[in-house]
Design a protein around this motif. Structure first.
Motif, PDB file in Angstrom:
ATOM      1  N   LYS A  62      12.039   9.754   3.714  1.00  0.00           N
ATOM      2  CA  LYS A  62      11.246   9.097   2.666  1.00  0.00           C
ATOM      3  C   LYS A  62      12.040   9.151   1.363  1.00  0.00           C
ATOM      4  N   LEU A  63      12.645   8.013   1.010  1.00  0.00           N
ATOM      5  CA  LEU A  63      13.514   7.983  -0.172  1.00  0.00           C
ATOM      6  C   LEU A  63      12.678   8.142  -1.424  1.00  0.00           C
TER       7      LEU A  63
ATOM      8  N   GLU B  26      11.826   7.938   9.661  1.00  0.00           N
ATOM      9  CA  GLU B  26      12.852   7.724   8.637  1.00  0.00           C
ATOM     10  C   GLU B  26      12.698   8.723   7.498  1.00  0.00           C
TER      11      GLU B  26
ATOM     12  N   LYS C 195       6.110   6.262  11.561  1.00  0.00           N
ATOM     13  CA  LYS C 195       5.278   5.082  11.807  1.00  0.00           C
ATOM     14  C   LYS C 195       5.133   4.826  13.302  1.00  0.00           C
TER      15      LYS C 195
ATOM     16  N   LEU D 261       1.261   5.479   1.080  1.00  0.00           N
ATOM     17  CA  LEU D 261       1.105   6.201   2.348  1.00  0.00           C
ATOM     18  C   LEU D 261       0.247   7.441   2.140  1.00  0.00           C
TER      19      LEU D 261
ATOM     20  N   LEU E 271       0.821  -1.205   0.000  1.00  0.00           N
ATOM     21  CA  LEU E 271       0.000   0.000   0.000  1.00  0.00           C
ATOM     22  C   LEU E 271       0.856   1.257   0.000  1.00  0.00           C
TER      23      LEU E 271
ATOM     24  N   VAL F 262       8.973   9.496   6.712  1.00  0.00           N
ATOM     25  CA  VAL F 262       7.901   8.529   6.971  1.00  0.00           C
ATOM     26  C   VAL F 262       7.901   8.282   8.468  1.00  0.00           C
TER      27      VAL F 262
ATOM     28  N   TYR G 264      12.464  -0.944   4.178  1.00  0.00           N
ATOM     29  CA  TYR G 264      11.598  -0.190   5.076  1.00  0.00           C
ATOM     30  C   TYR G 264      10.533  -1.049   5.743  1.00  0.00           C
TER      31      TYR G 264
ATOM     32  N   GLU H 208      12.913   0.542  -0.729  1.00  0.00           N
ATOM     33  CA  GLU H 208      12.976   1.536  -1.815  1.00  0.00           C
ATOM     34  C   GLU H 208      14.304   1.370  -2.540  1.00  0.00           C
TER      35      GLU H 208
HETATM   36  C1  LIG Z   1       4.331   1.124   4.609  1.00  0.00           C
HETATM   37  C2  LIG Z   1       5.269   1.908   3.760  1.00  0.00           C
HETATM   38  C3  LIG Z   1       4.946   2.164   2.411  1.00  0.00           C
HETATM   39  C4  LIG Z   1       5.829   2.896   1.632  1.00  0.00           C
HETATM   40  C5  LIG Z   1       7.030   3.382   2.195  1.00  0.00           C
HETATM   41  C6  LIG Z   1       7.969   4.143   1.434  1.00  0.00           C
HETATM   42  C7  LIG Z   1       9.152   4.573   2.048  1.00  0.00           C
HETATM   43  C8  LIG Z   1      10.166   5.377   1.291  1.00  0.00           C
HETATM   44  N1  LIG Z   1       9.883   5.816   0.064  1.00  0.00           N
HETATM   45  O1  LIG Z   1      11.255   5.609   1.812  1.00  0.00           O
HETATM   46  C9  LIG Z   1       9.427   4.282   3.390  1.00  0.00           C
HETATM   47  C10 LIG Z   1       8.501   3.550   4.133  1.00  0.00           C
HETATM   48  O2  LIG Z   1       8.722   3.253   5.420  1.00  0.00           O
HETATM   49  C11 LIG Z   1       7.299   3.087   3.550  1.00  0.00           C
HETATM   50  N2  LIG Z   1       6.419   2.351   4.308  1.00  0.00           N
END
Ligand SMILES: Cc1ccc2cc(C(N)=O)cc(O)c2n1
Length: 324
Positions: free
Chosen positions: A116-117, A114, A291, A82, A80, A289, A226, A174
Motif C-alpha cells: 500500500k503506497l 500489493e 483484493k 479502503l 472510494l 492492499v 492500482y 497512487e
Molecule cells: C480500491 C483501492 C482504493 C485505494 C487503493 C490504494 C492503494 C495504495 N495506496 O497503494 C492501492 C490500491 O489497490 C487501492 N485500491
C-alpha cells in the motif's frame, strides 16, 4: 526520403518506446545521451514546424504557463477509500465476512496482494489512448484537475502503447515520491533556506498541488497504477491481476511486488514478506492492499457505504516518524 511528418512521427514512436523501457520496465536499451539526442532532434523539427506539434508528443510534457487555480472534477465513478485491519484476526474476520456472503465454500479464495503506497490517489483518463485529464481523489466524489502537473511525471505515458486503444480508459493509481527524490528535495530546500517537507507523502501532495507544472516536473514523482475506473470500448480481463498486467502492457507502471496469493496463509506470508522488505523498497508504504482477484466475485460482494467489501488494507503497526 521520408516526409517531415513521417520523420516526426518516427521520432515520437522511438522516444515513447524508450520512455517505456526506461520508466516502466527499468530496462533501458540506449544511454540517456542517445535519448536526449533523439529528443532534441524532435524538438528542433517541431520548433521549425510548429503546425506539426501535437499534445501527445513526448516534447509536450511540461505545460505552457502556470495556472492561477485548479478547477474541480466530478468523478463519474466514485473513488472510494479502503477499510483497514491491523492484525491477523481482523484480517481473518474480513475473509470470513466474504465467505459468508459467497454461496459456495471458498476455502481457497485467491487474493491479488500489493504494497500500500503512501502517496496520493489519482485518476488519469485516456481517450483513444491519449492522456486527456487527471484529477486528485479529493473527497472521493470530486477532485482537483491536476492534468498539467501529471503530464510532467516521466513514468506516466502521454499515449498508451497499443495499436487499438480503448475509447475511454480511466487509470487509478497512487502518485508518490521515492526516498531518493525526497532527500534531494529537502537537501536543496535546506540549502536555499526554503521550507522542508515532513515526509514523502506531504512532498508528493505539495508537488502535485503546484500551479506551475515546471515546478512539479522537477520533483521526480512516480505513479503506480492500482485499478481501473471508467472503461469504454474494451473488454477487460476478468481478474484484477490480469487487468493490472494489461495496463502494464500498454505502458502504465504497476508495482513489481504485486502477486497472487491462494488462501489466507499465503496472504499472511505476503504481508510479512512486504513488512520485511519495507525498509529498503526505496519508497514509503503503510501496509498492504489485499483484493479478491476475481472481478465477478468483487461485483457480487459490492461495497459497504464507503469502502469495497472485496478489499482490505492490512496496515503495519504505527511506526515512529519514518527516518528516510
Ligand atoms: C480500491 C483501492 C482504493 C485505494 C487503493 C490504494 C492503494 C495504495 N495506496 O497503494 C492501492 C490500491 O489497490 C487501492 N485500491
Amino acid at each position: 526520403q521520408p516526409s517531415l511528418q513521417q520523420q516526426i512521427e518516427e521520432l515520437r514512436k522511438t522516444l515513447r518506446h524508450h520512455e517505456y523501457l526506461y520508466h516502466v520496465l527499468d530496462t533501458p536499451e540506449i544511454p540517456d545521451s542517445e535519448y536526449d539526442r533523439l529528443f532534441h532532434q524532435l524538438k528542433a523539427l517541431e520548433n521549425s514546424h510548429p503546425e506539426f506539434i501535437t499534445a501527445d508528443s513526448p516534447t509536450q510534457r511540461v505545460g505552457a504557463k502556470p495556472l492561477t487555480s485548479f478547477s474541480q472534477i466530478k468523478h463519474e465513478i466514485p473513488m472510494l477509500s479502503l477499510d483497514n485491519v491491523f492484525n491477523d484476526d481482523e484480517f481473518m474476520a474480513f475473509v470470513k465476512r466474504i465467505q459468508d456472503r459467497l454461496p459456495f465454500s471458498t476455502e481457497n479464495l485467491t487474493f491479488c496482494c500489493e504494497p500500500k503506497l503512501d502517496g496520493l490517489a489519482v485518476s488519469i483518463l485516456y481517450e483513444n489512448g491519449k492522456l486527456v485529464r487527471a484529477a486528485t481523489r479529493g473527497d472521493g466524489q470530486t477532485g482537483e484537475d491536476i492534468t498539467a502537473n501529471v503530464r510532467t511525471i516521466r513514468n506516466i505515458p502521454l499515449q498508451l502503447l497499443t495499436d487499438n486503444p480503448p475509447a475511454r480508459l480511466e487509470v487509478r493509481g497512487e502518485i508518490f515520491m521515492p526516498h531518493q527524490a525526497f532527500e534531494n528535495l529537502n537537501e536543496m530546500a535546506l540549502a536555499k533556506g526554503e521550507k522542508t517537507f515532513a515526509n514523502p507523502r506531504n512532498a508528493a501532495a505539495g508537488s502535485l498541488r503546484q500551479l506551475d507544472p515546471k515546478v512539479t516536473r522537477q520533483r521526480h514523482l512516480m505513479l503506480n497504477a492500482y485499478g481501473i475506473g471508467i472503461a469504454e470500448g474494451v473488454l477487460l480481463p476478468d481478474t484484477h491481476y490480469d487487468r493490472l498486467q494489461w495496463l502494464h502492457s500498454m505502458g502504465i507502471p504497476v508495482n513489481k511486488e504485486i502477486e497472487l496469493c491462494g488462501g489466507i496463509e499465503q496472504v499472511l506470508k505476503f504481508y510479512r514478506n512486504i513488512q520485511e522488505k519495507r525498509p529498503h523498497l526505496g519508497y514509503d508504504i503503510d501496509g498492504t492492499v489485499l483484493k479478491v482477484n476475481d472481478i465477478a466475485l468483487q461485483e457480487k460482494l459490492g461495497f459497504i457505504s464507503k469502502a469495497p467489501r472485496w478489499a482490505i488494507a492490512y496496515k503495519f503497526p504505527a511506526q515512529e516518524e519514518l527516518t528516510v
